[in-house]
Motif scaffolding. Structure first.
Motif, short mmCIF file in Angstrom:
data_model
loop_
_atom_site.label_atom_id
_atom_site.label_comp_id
_atom_site.label_asym_id
_atom_site.label_seq_id
_atom_site.Cartn_x
_atom_site.Cartn_y
_atom_site.Cartn_z
N PRO A 106 -21.37 -59.59 22.18
CA PRO A 106 -21.88 -58.78 23.31
C PRO A 106 -23.20 -59.29 23.88
CG PRO A 106 -22.25 -57.67 21.22
CD PRO A 106 -21.45 -58.89 20.90
N GLY A 107 -23.94 -60.04 23.07
CA GLY A 107 -25.23 -60.50 23.54
C GLY A 107 -25.12 -61.65 24.51
N PRO A 108 -26.25 -62.04 25.07
CA PRO A 108 -26.24 -63.17 26.01
C PRO A 108 -25.95 -64.48 25.26
CG PRO A 108 -28.49 -62.47 25.56
CD PRO A 108 -27.61 -61.45 24.89
N VAL A 109 -25.10 -65.29 25.87
CA VAL A 109 -24.72 -66.60 25.31
C VAL A 109 -24.99 -67.65 26.38
CG1 VAL A 109 -22.86 -68.00 24.34
CG2 VAL A 109 -22.97 -65.56 23.85
N PRO A 110 -25.73 -68.69 26.03
CA PRO A 110 -25.99 -69.73 27.04
C PRO A 110 -24.67 -70.30 27.59
CG PRO A 110 -27.37 -70.05 25.08
CD PRO A 110 -26.38 -68.97 24.74
N ASP A 111 -24.74 -70.73 28.83
CA ASP A 111 -23.52 -71.27 29.48
C ASP A 111 -22.98 -72.49 28.74
OD1 ASP A 111 -23.73 -69.28 31.34
OD2 ASP A 111 -24.75 -70.55 32.83
N GLU A 112 -23.88 -73.35 28.26
CA GLU A 112 -23.41 -74.53 27.55
C GLU A 112 -22.66 -74.15 26.28
OE1 GLU A 112 -26.41 -73.97 28.50
OE2 GLU A 112 -26.92 -75.47 30.03
N VAL A 113 -23.18 -73.14 25.58
CA VAL A 113 -22.52 -72.71 24.35
C VAL A 113 -21.18 -72.06 24.66
CG1 VAL A 113 -22.71 -71.20 22.33
CG2 VAL A 113 -24.71 -72.46 23.15
N ARG A 114 -21.14 -71.21 25.72
CA ARG A 114 -19.90 -70.56 26.09
C ARG A 114 -18.84 -71.59 26.49
NH1 ARG A 114 -18.28 -65.57 27.26
NH2 ARG A 114 -20.39 -64.81 26.86
N HIS A 115 -19.26 -72.61 27.24
CA HIS A 115 -18.31 -73.65 27.64
C HIS A 115 -17.77 -74.39 26.41
CE1 HIS A 115 -16.42 -76.79 30.01
NE2 HIS A 115 -17.10 -77.72 29.31
N ALA A 116 -18.66 -74.69 25.47
CA ALA A 116 -18.22 -75.36 24.25
C ALA A 116 -17.26 -74.50 23.46
CB ALA A 116 -19.45 -75.73 23.39
N LEU A 117 -17.53 -73.19 23.39
CA LEU A 117 -16.61 -72.30 22.67
C LEU A 117 -15.26 -72.22 23.37
CD1 LEU A 117 -19.05 -69.39 21.71
CD2 LEU A 117 -18.06 -71.13 20.20
N GLN A 118 -15.27 -72.21 24.69
CA GLN A 118 -14.00 -72.18 25.42
C GLN A 118 -13.20 -73.46 25.17
OE1 GLN A 118 -15.28 -71.53 29.45
NE2 GLN A 118 -15.39 -69.27 29.22
N ARG A 119 -13.91 -74.59 25.12
CA ARG A 119 -13.20 -75.83 24.85
C ARG A 119 -12.64 -75.85 23.43
NH1 ARG A 119 -10.60 -77.80 27.76
NH2 ARG A 119 -10.60 -79.79 26.63
N ILE A 120 -13.43 -75.30 22.50
CA ILE A 120 -12.94 -75.22 21.12
C ILE A 120 -11.68 -74.34 21.06
CG2 ILE A 120 -13.47 -74.32 18.82
CD1 ILE A 120 -16.36 -75.17 19.28
N ASP A 121 -11.70 -73.23 21.77
CA ASP A 121 -10.53 -72.34 21.78
C ASP A 121 -9.32 -73.03 22.42
OD1 ASP A 121 -9.27 -69.67 21.48
OD2 ASP A 121 -9.25 -69.77 23.67
N SER A 122 -9.57 -73.75 23.53
CA SER A 122 -8.46 -74.43 24.21
C SER A 122 -7.85 -75.54 23.34
CB SER A 122 -8.95 -75.02 25.54
OG SER A 122 -7.95 -75.78 26.17
N GLU A 123 -8.72 -76.32 22.74
CA GLU A 123 -8.21 -77.41 21.91
C GLU A 123 -7.56 -76.89 20.64
OE1 GLU A 123 -7.96 -80.66 22.63
OE2 GLU A 123 -8.65 -80.06 24.62
#
Length: 474
Positions: free
Chosen positions: A285-302
């Protein structure tokens, strides 16, 4: 119509044996006939030399002889010919007929033939128009004339013809008997070669491409002193090497299959954990930097892509291991409709067309696996064609088969890639457009599932026309 020559080794050997014997018989027949004719001609010449010119000399008497000047026919065989020539002209000609002489009518050609006979003491063969062939000999007379005496050639020719007829019957019988006996003998002699051929055909008929192969035993009677025995020995060595290679290949495939299955099974848990942690982090729920969010999305996609890859590898390993499938009655038409609905949702930019029969088509198999195979074909068409492409799904029945074809008007598959398009980790990214990631296992799974159901899958492709055809037994 000309009869074709025999193609089998047995037929060629038998035909060669009979041909050689026929040539030998023909040679013997010609030599014996010529030898007998020469011998009989020699006997005729001896008789002519012995008789001399007594009979033609007696023809010098008057035209109406009396008891004192009658022609001398005593000691002359019937049909003995005599002629007297004076200055190259025939003056008298007669033949002995029942111990008396009978004048012979001569044509101009007969007279010229008689005049041409040399007085060389050798016999010559001529043929007179009113008589048959004769063997004649010319002698010089006492009155500057030429005396010609002759004996008929008919007995010689008849004897020679009889010999030829007897030889023809004997040689024909010998050829027939030799042909039969030779065929039996060649058949018996070639039995070892037939065993070699049968064993080679048996090995050639084995499915050597994959699976465990039960190689036949070695060939018996491999005598190294014979050519067939040498071939059998070489084949035994070759079969042994092939059997060892197939055993090692099967063991290697089994190890690789077990490794793929074990690795896929073991990777499912950590991949699922990675995906779960990535999703959990994205829900923070807290704020997540955009770079970290993008990395997490890529981890989820891969991780999702890796999950699909692991599942595909595990499925292929199970299919390769011969894991039994379900054998239920499956409505193939319903599976196609469901797969097409899923494809429309995943690729709304494509045009999906259906060509299905009015009556449902039912096959026996595993509904879940068949649904996966159809879905992979449609996903392949959607992934490797640009938006706006037209994809047609056609279902037909022919005799005892159901045929499903998926056609698209995309850029096509290169010809060199079509032979291996159903292999594992084969991609055509350099030739067809690509909108999403591909594991390179989709068509391999289609091939494995179809083969497990006793069907076949093939592809034909050219620019703007690619068709995958899947057939299943009804």
């Amino acid at each position: 119509m000309r009869r074709p020559p025999p193609h089998t080794l047995r037929g060629q050997l038998t035909a060669g044996l009979v041909a050689l014997l026929a040539l030998a018989c023909l040679t013997v027949g010609i030599i014996t006939a010529l030898a007998l004719r020469g011998f009989l001609m020699g006997r005729l010449d001896e008789q002519l030399t012995t008789s001399g010119g007594r009979f033609p000399a007696s023809l010098e008497h008057e035209a109406t002889p009396d008891a004192d000047n009658r022609p001398d026919t005593r000691g002359q065989a019937d049909h003995t010919f005599g002629a007297r020539l004076l200055s190259g002209t025939v003056t008298q000609a007669a033949v002995v007929d029942e111990a008396t002489d009978r004048p012979v009518d001569l044509t101009g050609q007969d007279r010229r033939a008689l005049a041409a006979i040399p007085t060389d003491g050798h016999g010559h063969s001529i043929r007179l128009s009113s008589l048959r062939g004769y063997r004649v000999m010319a002698f010089n007379g006492d009155d500057q004339d030429v005396l010609i005496t002759g004996l008929p050639l008919h007995p010689v020719e008849e004897t020679v013809h009889r010999l030829v007829a007897v030889e023809a019957v004997l040689f024909s019988t010998a050829l027939v008997m030799t042909g039969i006996a030779g065929a039996v003998w060649v058949r018996i002699s070639l039995r070892p070669l037939q065993r070699v051929t049968a064993r080679a055909a048996e090995v050639a008929g084995l499915p050597l491409a994959s699976g465990e192969i039960d190689m036949p035993g070695p060939l018996p009677d491999t005598d190294p002193r014979t050519e067939v025995g040498q071939v059998g020995t070489a084949l035994n060595h070759m079969f042994g090497h092939v059997g060892d290679a197939l055993t090692r290949r099967q063991a290697s495939e089994e190890r690789l299959r077990h490794f793929a299955a074990d690795a896929s099974h073991e990777l499912r848990t950590p991949v699922a954990n990675i995906r779960g942690h990535a999703e959990l982090a994205l829900r923070h729920p807290g704020p997540v930097p955009d770079e970290v969010r993008h990395a997490l999305q890529r981890i989820d996609s891969e991780s999702q892509r890796m999950t699909r890859l692991v599942d595909d590898l595990l499925l292929l390993a199970r299919l390769d291991a011969g894991r039994p499938l379900e054998h239920d009655s499956v409505d193939l038409t319903r599976l196609i409709l469901n797969a097409t609905d899923d494809a429309r949702a995943a690729g709304p930019a494509h045009h999906w067309l259906l060509d299905l029969p009015e009556e449902p088509v039912t096959v026996t198999g595993d509904a879940h696996r068949l649904q996966q195979a159809i879905g992979n074909l449609l996903a392949n068409a959607r992934t490797h064609t640009p938006p706006g492409s037209e994809v047609t799904i056609t279902l037909t029945t022919e005799e005892a088969e159901a045929s499903l074809s998926v056609s698209d008007n995309g850029p096509g598959i290169p010809e060199d890639l079509q032979r291996e398009v159903f292999g594992r980790f084969v991609r055509a990214d350099h030739a067809r457009s690509r909108s999403t990631g591909s594991t390179g296992l989709g068509l391999a799974i289609v091939h494995a599932i179809t083969t497990a159901h006793g069907g076949t899958v093939s592809v034909t492709s050219r620019p703007r026309r690619t068709t995958f055809r899947l057939t299943l037994p009804l």
